[in-house]
Write a protein that holds these residues in place. Structure first.
Motif, PDB file in Angstrom:
ATOM      1  N   VAL A 138       0.798  -1.231   0.000  1.00 45.67           N
ATOM      2  CA  VAL A 138       0.000   0.000   0.000  1.00 45.67           C
ATOM      3  C   VAL A 138       0.824   1.272   0.000  1.00 45.67           C
ATOM      4  N   ASN A 139       2.066   1.227   0.453  1.00 47.05           N
ATOM      5  CA  ASN A 139       2.849   2.461   0.561  1.00 47.05           C
ATOM      6  C   ASN A 139       3.008   3.132  -0.803  1.00 47.05           C
ATOM      7  N   GLY A 140       2.790   4.433  -0.812  1.00 44.94           N
ATOM      8  CA  GLY A 140       2.932   5.200  -2.039  1.00 44.94           C
ATOM      9  C   GLY A 140       1.754   5.110  -2.982  1.00 44.94           C
ATOM     10  N   ARG A 141       0.694   4.417  -2.605  1.00 39.19           N
ATOM     11  CA  ARG A 141      -0.485   4.250  -3.446  1.00 39.19           C
ATOM     12  C   ARG A 141      -1.724   4.767  -2.724  1.00 39.19           C
ATOM     13  N   VAL A 142      -2.791   4.923  -3.494  1.00 40.06           N
ATOM     14  CA  VAL A 142      -4.116   5.184  -2.906  1.00 40.06           C
ATOM     15  C   VAL A 142      -4.865   3.859  -2.944  1.00 40.06           C
ATOM     16  N   SER A 143      -5.097   3.280  -1.775  1.00 44.21           N
ATOM     17  CA  SER A 143      -5.698   1.947  -1.674  1.00 44.21           C
ATOM     18  C   SER A 143      -6.979   2.011  -0.862  1.00 44.21           C
ATOM     19  N   ALA A 144      -8.006   1.332  -1.348  1.00 45.92           N
ATOM     20  CA  ALA A 144      -9.256   1.217  -0.600  1.00 45.92           C
ATOM     21  C   ALA A 144      -9.356  -0.179  -0.012  1.00 45.92           C
ATOM     22  N   LEU A 145      -9.963  -0.299   1.153  1.00 46.73           N
ATOM     23  CA  LEU A 145     -10.193  -1.584   1.793  1.00 46.73           C
ATOM     24  C   LEU A 145     -11.684  -1.846   1.873  1.00 46.73           C
ATOM     25  N   VAL A 146     -12.086  -3.069   1.553  1.00 48.29           N
ATOM     26  CA  VAL A 146     -13.491  -3.434   1.655  1.00 48.29           C
ATOM     27  C   VAL A 146     -13.575  -4.835   2.246  1.00 48.29           C
ATOM     28  N   GLY A 147     -14.595  -5.076   3.043  1.00 47.52           N
ATOM     29  CA  GLY A 147     -14.756  -6.388   3.647  1.00 47.52           C
ATOM     30  C   GLY A 147     -15.940  -6.407   4.591  1.00 47.52           C
ATOM     31  N   HIS A 148     -16.380  -7.624   4.927  1.00 51.84           N
ATOM     32  CA  HIS A 148     -17.466  -7.779   5.882  1.00 51.84           C
ATOM     33  C   HIS A 148     -16.999  -7.400   7.287  1.00 51.84           C
ATOM     34  N   SER A 149     -17.948  -7.084   8.145  1.00 52.56           N
ATOM     35  CA  SER A 149     -17.621  -6.843   9.545  1.00 52.56           C
ATOM     36  C   SER A 149     -17.045  -8.114  10.162  1.00 52.56           C
ATOM     37  N   GLY A 150     -16.016  -7.943  10.967  1.00 53.11           N
ATOM     38  CA  GLY A 150     -15.425  -9.072  11.678  1.00 53.11           C
ATOM     39  C   GLY A 150     -14.274  -9.752  10.976  1.00 53.11           C
ATOM     40  N   VAL A 151     -13.900  -9.288   9.768  1.00 53.35           N
ATOM     41  CA  VAL A 151     -12.817  -9.973   9.046  1.00 53.35           C
ATOM     42  C   VAL A 151     -11.444  -9.438   9.429  1.00 53.35           C
ATOM     43  N   GLY A 152     -11.391  -8.404  10.259  1.00 54.80           N
ATOM     44  CA  GLY A 152     -10.101  -7.871  10.697  1.00 54.80           C
ATOM     45  C   GLY A 152      -9.668  -6.628   9.947  1.00 54.80           C
ATOM     46  N   LYS A 153     -10.586  -5.982   9.249  1.00 54.99           N
ATOM     47  CA  LYS A 153     -10.215  -4.795   8.463  1.00 54.99           C
ATOM     48  C   LYS A 153      -9.734  -3.660   9.365  1.00 54.99           C
ATOM     49  N   SER A 154     -10.425  -3.430  10.454  1.00 59.02           N
ATOM     50  CA  SER A 154     -10.025  -2.356  11.368  1.00 59.02           C
ATOM     51  C   SER A 154      -8.652  -2.624  11.969  1.00 59.02           C
ATOM     52  N   THR A 155      -8.369  -3.894  12.257  1.00 64.19           N
ATOM     53  CA  THR A 155      -7.050  -4.243  12.783  1.00 64.19           C
ATOM     54  C   THR A 155      -5.962  -3.909  11.781  1.00 64.19           C
ATOM     55  N   LEU A 156      -6.209  -4.201  10.512  1.00 62.08           N
ATOM     56  CA  LEU A 156      -5.233  -3.885   9.472  1.00 62.08           C
ATOM     57  C   LEU A 156      -5.012  -2.386   9.364  1.00 62.08           C
ATOM     58  N   VAL A 157      -6.105  -1.625   9.402  1.00 58.74           N
ATOM     59  CA  VAL A 157      -5.983  -0.169   9.306  1.00 58.74           C
ATOM     60  C   VAL A 157      -5.174   0.369  10.471  1.00 58.74           C
ATOM     61  N   ASN A 158      -5.414  -0.148  11.672  1.00 60.49           N
ATOM     62  CA  ASN A 158      -4.682   0.322  12.842  1.00 60.49           C
ATOM     63  C   ASN A 158      -3.207  -0.042  12.770  1.00 60.49           C
ATOM     64  N   ARG A 159      -2.893  -1.143  12.096  1.00 66.54           N
ATOM     65  CA  ARG A 159      -1.484  -1.496  11.914  1.00 66.54           C
ATOM     66  C   ARG A 159      -0.821  -0.579  10.893  1.00 66.54           C
ATOM     67  N   LEU A 160      -1.549  -0.270   9.847  1.00 61.87           N
ATOM     68  CA  LEU A 160      -0.988   0.572   8.791  1.00 61.87           C
ATOM     69  C   LEU A 160      -0.872   2.024   9.236  1.00 61.87           C
ATOM     70  N   VAL A 161      -1.873   2.490   9.995  1.00 57.60           N
ATOM     71  CA  VAL A 161      -1.899   3.877  10.475  1.00 57.60           C
ATOM     72  C   VAL A 161      -2.014   3.823  11.994  1.00 57.60           C
ATOM     73  N   PRO A 162      -0.883   3.872  12.708  1.00 63.61           N
ATOM     74  CA  PRO A 162      -0.920   3.692  14.162  1.00 63.61           C
ATOM     75  C   PRO A 162      -1.867   4.633  14.884  1.00 63.61           C
ATOM     76  N   ASP A 163      -2.032   5.854  14.377  1.00 60.96           N
ATOM     77  CA  ASP A 163      -2.946   6.795  15.033  1.00 60.96           C
ATOM     78  C   ASP A 163      -4.248   6.904  14.265  1.00 60.96           C
ATOM     79  N   ALA A 164      -4.722   5.773  13.717  1.00 60.30           N
ATOM     80  CA  ALA A 164      -5.913   5.780  12.859  1.00 60.30           C
ATOM     81  C   ALA A 164      -7.136   6.327  13.584  1.00 60.30           C
ATOM     82  N   GLU A 165      -7.344   5.950  14.839  1.00 61.58           N
ATOM     83  CA  GLU A 165      -8.529   6.415  15.563  1.00 61.58           C
ATOM     84  C   GLU A 165      -8.521   7.923  15.720  1.00 61.58           C
ATOM     85  N   LEU A 166      -7.349   8.479  16.050  1.00 64.58           N
ATOM     86  CA  LEU A 166      -7.237   9.924  16.199  1.00 64.58           C
ATOM     87  C   LEU A 166      -7.457  10.606  14.859  1.00 64.58           C
TER      88      LEU A 166
END
Length: 329
Positions: free
Chosen positions: A198-226
């Motif tokens: 994903v680095n250097g690109r514009v990437s969209a994420l899609v998936g059902h609830s519960g598949v771990g998408k939020s976990t991935l976002v938090n790993r990619l962007v440590p301050d994602a919630e803020l």
């Protein structure tokens, strides 16, 4: 005229002030040559958060200019903005134009809904997030996301989570003939391969609830919630997971987090939209009968795709075509 003889006046002396409703309206619109470029990163109830020049440190809140009418403006759009672009509190700019989109991710509520919704614009790739277990993968959903990618001009990437709970081999084999790149993650290892994707690109994420998408976002962007709270702060009390939002990546680029979806309708997509994404089939498909769905016999017995000597890849393509019509394969 009070000092003039009215008997000596003619029509040239008459001055009639037109009423408001009779004044001709000009169709000319301002060119807004002074508009600055920006990327839409969040949308909330008639207000758009934009990153001026694509800089996540220069955020402005904007409204849609009247001349745009009902032109849709979505996350990922490149727009022209005028007015106060300082980003200071309580300031408001105007979006005066939407640049031509390079890619569009669309979906409908279901396969009978004629109204298509633009989920994301200008994303280079779509990461289709699926858990290998808990919940088990839903291949029908993955197939439909692939169809939307091919029709919208996005590069699909399979992102398989929870590999510590199940082996990804069978699922990867299912999509091997489509040459879809894949990233496999697990909770007890870092996500370096995902970051490289994903680095250097514009990437969209899609998936059902519960598949771990939020976990991935938090790993990619440590301050994602803020960050999510900041760009979604226009609407008071709004839960930030109900709308798409673009988050800047530490290594450059953006990741667009979309809400969990239950269905991915494809009522707006035709069979030819899908086939055109496969160069080896697109030219041959032009020789098919009008209205051919390219599914082969018995639905399309005269489909010319049967002449292409790539049986496994054709079978994979037809599985995607069948998913568009709601058929099970």
């Amino acid at each position: 005229m009070s000092g003039r003889d009215w008997r000596k006046l003619d029509e040239s002396d008459v001055r009639v002030r037109p009423g408001r409703g009779s004044r001709p309206r000009s169709k000319r619109r301002p060119e807004h040559a002074d508009a600055v470029g920006a990327m839409v990163i969040a949308v909330d109830r008639g207000r758009w958060t934009c990153a001026v020049g694509g800089d996540p440190g220069r955020l402005v809140t904007a409204m849609r200019a009247r001349e745009l009418g009902r032109t849709p403006v979505v996350v990922g759009d490149q727009v022209g903005v005028v007015g106060d672009v300082s980003g200071r509190p309580d300031t408001l700019a105007r979006i005066v134009r939407v640049e031509e989109r390079r890619s569009v991710l669309r979906r409908t509520a279901d396969d009978t809904d004629p109204f298509e919704r633009i989920v994301v614009a200008n994303a280079e790739q779509l990461l289709i997030v699926s858990a290998l277990a808990d919940p088990p993968p839903r291949t029908g959903f993955i197939d439909r996301c692939l169809v939307a990618c091919y029709a919208g001009g996005l590069r699909p990437v399979l992102c398989l989570t929870k590999a510590d709970l199940a082996d990804p081999g069978e699922l990867l084999e299912r999509y091997a003939d489509l040459d879809v790149p894949a990233v496999v993650t697990r909770h007890d290892e870092d996500s370096l391969p995902l970051s490289d994707t994903v680095n250097g690109r514009v990437s969209a994420l899609v998936g059902h609830s519960g598949v771990g998408k939020s976990t991935l976002v938090n790993r990619l962007v440590p301050d994602a919630e803020l960050a999510t709270g900041e760009v979604s702060a226009v609407g008071k009390g709004r839960h930030t997971s109900v709308a798409a939002v673009a988050l800047p990546l530490p290594g450059g680029g953006w990741v667009i987090d979309t809400p969990g979806v239950r269905s991915f309708g494809l009522a707006h997509i035709t069979a030819d939209d899908i086939v055109s994404a496969f160069p080896e089939f697109a030219e041959v498909a032009e020789e098919c009968p009008p209205g051919c769905g390219h599914l082969g016999a018995p639905e399309d017995p005269d489909c010319m795709l049967d002449q292409v000597p790539q049986a496994r890849r054709l079978a994979s393509l037809r599985r995607l075509l069948a998913s568009r019509t709601g058929m099970q394969t």
